[in-house]
Design a protein around this motif. Structure first.
Motif, short mmCIF file in Angstrom:
data_model
loop_
_atom_site.label_atom_id
_atom_site.label_comp_id
_atom_site.label_asym_id
_atom_site.label_seq_id
_atom_site.Cartn_x
_atom_site.Cartn_y
_atom_site.Cartn_z
N GLN A 1 -2.64 69.95 -0.08
CA GLN A 1 -1.44 69.53 -0.78
C GLN A 1 -1.83 69.13 -2.20
N VAL A 2 -0.99 69.57 -3.17
CA VAL A 2 -1.15 69.19 -4.56
C VAL A 2 0.05 68.33 -4.93
N ILE A 3 -0.20 67.10 -5.37
CA ILE A 3 0.86 66.11 -5.61
C ILE A 3 0.81 65.72 -7.08
N ASP A 4 2.02 65.69 -7.71
CA ASP A 4 2.05 65.30 -9.11
C ASP A 4 2.15 63.79 -9.26
N GLY A 5 2.29 63.32 -10.49
CA GLY A 5 2.29 61.89 -10.75
C GLY A 5 3.46 61.16 -10.14
N THR A 6 4.60 61.86 -9.88
CA THR A 6 5.78 61.23 -9.30
C THR A 6 5.73 61.18 -7.79
N GLY A 7 4.68 61.78 -7.19
CA GLY A 7 4.59 61.78 -5.73
C GLY A 7 5.21 63.00 -5.10
N ARG A 8 5.63 64.01 -5.93
CA ARG A 8 6.23 65.23 -5.40
C ARG A 8 5.15 66.25 -5.13
N ILE A 9 5.26 66.96 -4.00
CA ILE A 9 4.32 68.02 -3.61
C ILE A 9 4.69 69.27 -4.38
N THR A 10 3.78 69.73 -5.23
CA THR A 10 4.03 70.92 -6.03
C THR A 10 3.50 72.18 -5.38
N HIS A 11 2.39 72.07 -4.69
CA HIS A 11 1.79 73.23 -4.01
C HIS A 11 1.25 72.76 -2.66
N ALA A 12 1.25 73.72 -1.69
CA ALA A 12 0.75 73.39 -0.35
C ALA A 12 0.42 74.67 0.38
N THR A 13 -0.49 74.60 1.30
CA THR A 13 -0.85 75.76 2.12
C THR A 13 0.23 76.00 3.16
N LEU B 1 7.22 68.16 2.03
CA LEU B 1 8.06 67.05 1.61
C LEU B 1 7.34 65.71 1.66
N VAL B 2 6.51 65.50 2.64
CA VAL B 2 5.85 64.20 2.84
C VAL B 2 4.35 64.39 2.62
N PRO B 3 3.77 63.68 1.66
CA PRO B 3 2.31 63.78 1.47
C PRO B 3 1.56 63.24 2.69
N LEU B 4 0.40 63.79 2.93
CA LEU B 4 -0.43 63.32 4.05
C LEU B 4 -0.89 61.88 3.84
N LEU B 5 -1.01 61.46 2.61
CA LEU B 5 -1.40 60.09 2.29
C LEU B 5 -0.44 59.56 1.24
N ASN B 6 -0.01 58.30 1.38
CA ASN B 6 0.87 57.73 0.38
C ASN B 6 0.09 57.38 -0.88
N ARG B 7 0.80 56.84 -1.89
CA ARG B 7 0.17 56.60 -3.18
C ARG B 7 -1.01 55.62 -3.06
N ARG C 1 -14.87 59.20 -0.65
CA ARG C 1 -15.38 59.67 0.65
C ARG C 1 -14.20 60.09 1.51
N ALA C 2 -14.51 60.86 2.56
CA ALA C 2 -13.46 61.34 3.46
C ALA C 2 -13.04 60.24 4.41
N ARG C 3 -11.83 60.41 4.98
CA ARG C 3 -11.31 59.44 5.93
C ARG C 3 -10.55 60.18 7.03
N PHE C 4 -10.42 59.49 8.19
CA PHE C 4 -9.68 60.07 9.30
C PHE C 4 -8.18 59.83 9.09
N LEU C 5 -7.41 60.78 9.65
CA LEU C 5 -5.96 60.72 9.48
C LEU C 5 -5.29 61.28 10.72
N ASN C 6 -4.28 60.56 11.23
CA ASN C 6 -3.53 61.03 12.39
C ASN C 6 -2.55 62.11 11.94
N GLY C 7 -2.71 63.32 12.50
CA GLY C 7 -1.86 64.43 12.06
C GLY C 7 -0.56 64.58 12.82
N ALA C 8 -0.32 63.79 13.85
CA ALA C 8 0.90 63.95 14.65
C ALA C 8 2.17 63.76 13.84
N PRO C 9 2.27 62.75 12.95
CA PRO C 9 3.53 62.61 12.18
C PRO C 9 3.82 63.77 11.25
N TYR C 10 2.84 64.62 11.00
CA TYR C 10 3.02 65.74 10.07
C TYR C 10 3.04 67.07 10.80
#
Length: 480
Positions: A110-122, A128-134, A145-154
């Motif tokens: 996901q590519v997110i701009d300064g306003t929090g909008r997703i401009t590009h994605a695979t 619509l919803v970034p994988l991580l908030n601001r 460094r990398a971190r774990f993320l629960n993918g169920a909500p996405y």
């Protein structure tokens, strides 16, 4: 009103927890367990200990291998996610991002701009919803460094491993990869180890049982060989294994010990037999003289009878003294009875003084002191002089001199001498020659044996040599 006496008695009889009674019970269980372990065979104990050590080693190895495998796969995922994120950042900085990002390796971007909008994605990624908030994106960039993320909500039914990088123009790139393949690989490896480790442990335990059994087989042969050795089969020896290992050395040592015991037993039996033979002659003589005297009391010369019995009694007394001296030498194992300074230049004249003019003495210059037992050394000189007086025609010559680090004592007579082939044999116990040194004229054949063993116990040596005419006994003793 009051407490039940039986309750009070029960309380007195039942010790509280942590009392010495509990300690004794625990100690008893420990002793029973130790006794059970000691009663098991050496093969069982060695196999059990080896299997336990192997089991612990295999368990630790499996744990380490699972940890290393998981960390390695995790590092691989993090590296591939980081590289994919760097590629997208490079495209974003060059303003060459395509409308649709491809993901041939399954990495979500996901590519997110300064306003929090997703401009590009695979494809397949939430637009619509970034994988991580601001706040999470800011923390991930700061931590780098990398971190774990629960993918169920996405809409991703797996745990994700996400990496966040910042690009120009206020863009942020999130790259995430499912962690399920690492979990599957680790789980599969764990299942293989759970099943394979016990099998491998059983195989190693069986191999240990067989190898230890083969190692202990020579010891079993030694035990069986020892069981077959009895007092009627003294010449038996224990089997010696072919391998030149510790068991081979043990078997050789035990066989040497059996040889020494056999030699000592043979020597003891010979001593008993010879002593019985020597005792029989004077006892038979005493019995004969007394029977004749009692059978003809009126015509018997009692003084002559008493003199004959006394002579045989003295012979028995000398034999008993010699046997006792040999027994003491054997008991001490070739060591002198005492270790004290002995002045030979004083001991020799004092010992031969009682012989009078039948013995001449010549003492060298200077003190001659050795370490040993004065009584035993005096007996050596007495035995040599007595033996020489029985066969000499003139006075016996005794000489003491110092030669280097030794004191040399010689006793010379002018008798018939001893043939050279017999000069070593006469030092054996109960050995007498058939020539002039006969049974009637001499003793029981123990005098020279006592001399040699006593001299050897003092670290010296004794031998006979030709005196032309006669015989010379030479004793060498180390000076202190």
């Amino acid at each position: 009103m009051g407490a039940d006496p039986r309750s009070r008695q029960s309380a007195r009889e039942s010790p509280p927890e942590g009392t010495p009674g509990d300690t004794r019970e625990a100690g008893g269980k420990g002793r029973r367990t130790a006794g059970w372990w000691r009663r098991k065979s050496l093969r069982f104990r060695l196999t059990a200990v080896a299997s336990a050590v192997l089991g612990v080693a295999l368990a630790l190895s499996a744990y380490v291998m699972i940890g290393v495998l998981g960390n390695s796969l995790l590092a691989t995922i993090d590296e591939s996610t980081y590289q994919r994120a760097r590629e997208v950042v490079s495209l974003a900085d060059a303003e060459r991002l395509p409308d649709e990002l491809t993901s041939p390796d399954g990495i979500l971007v996901q590519v997110i701009d300064g306003t929090g909008r997703i401009t590009h994605a695979t494809t397949g990624t939430d637009r619509l919803v970034p994988l991580l908030n601001r706040g999470e994106r800011t923390a991930a960039i700061r931590e780098n460094r990398a971190r774990f993320l629960n993918g169920a909500p996405y809409g991703v039914p797996h745990t994700l491993r996400a990496r966040v990088l910042s690009a120009d123009h206020g863009l942020t790139v999130i790259a995430a990869r499912p962690f399920s393949e690492v979990q599957a690989s680790v789980t599969t490896a764990g299942h293989v180890l759970v099943v394979g480790t016990p099998l491998l442990l059983m195989l190693l335990a069986g191999a240990s049982w067989v190898i230890i059994g083969g190692t202990l087989r020579p010891i079993t042969a030694l035990r069986r060989g020892a069981e077959e050795i009895t007092d009627t089969a003294r010449s038996r020896r224990l089997p010696v294994p072919e391998a030149h290992d510790e068991v081979h050395s043990l078997a050789v040592t035990l066989n040497d010990m059996l040889a020494r015991l056999e030699k000592a037993d043979t020597r003891q039996r010979s001593l008993v037999s010879d002593a019985a033979h020597e005792l029989r002659s004077p006892l038979a003589s005493i019995r004969l003289q007394l029977e004749v005297a009692l059978g003809h009391p009126h015509g018997q010369d009692w003084r002559e009878t008493a003199e004959g019995v006394l002579e045989d009694t003295m012979r028995l007394a000398r034999l008993a003294e010699d046997l006792l001296a040999l027994a003491r030498l054997d008991e001490r194992g070739g060591a002198p009875g005492r270790r004290e300074p002995v002045e030979l230049d004083q001991l020799v004249p004092q010992t031969v003084e009682r012989y009078g003019e039948t013995v001449t003495v010549k003492i060298g210059d200077g003190p001659m002191v050795i370490t040993g037992d004065a009584l035993d050394l005096g007996r050596v000189l007495v035995n040599l002089v007595d033996n020489a007086l029985r066969h000499t025609n003139g006075p016996v010559a005794v000489e003491l001199r110092a030669e280097g680090a030794d004191a040399v004592l010689s006793v010379t007579d002018d008798g018939p001498g001893v043939p050279e082939p017999d000069r070593e044999r006469v030092f054996d116990r109960f050995t007498r020659l058939d020539s002039a040194r006969s049974r009637d004229e001499g003793g029981a054949g123990l005098g020279l044996a006592i001399v040699r063993e006593t001299v050897n116990a003092h670290g010296g040596a004794v031998h006979l040599e030709d005196a032309s005419p006669g015989l010379r006994a030479v004793v060498r003793l180390p000076l202190s």
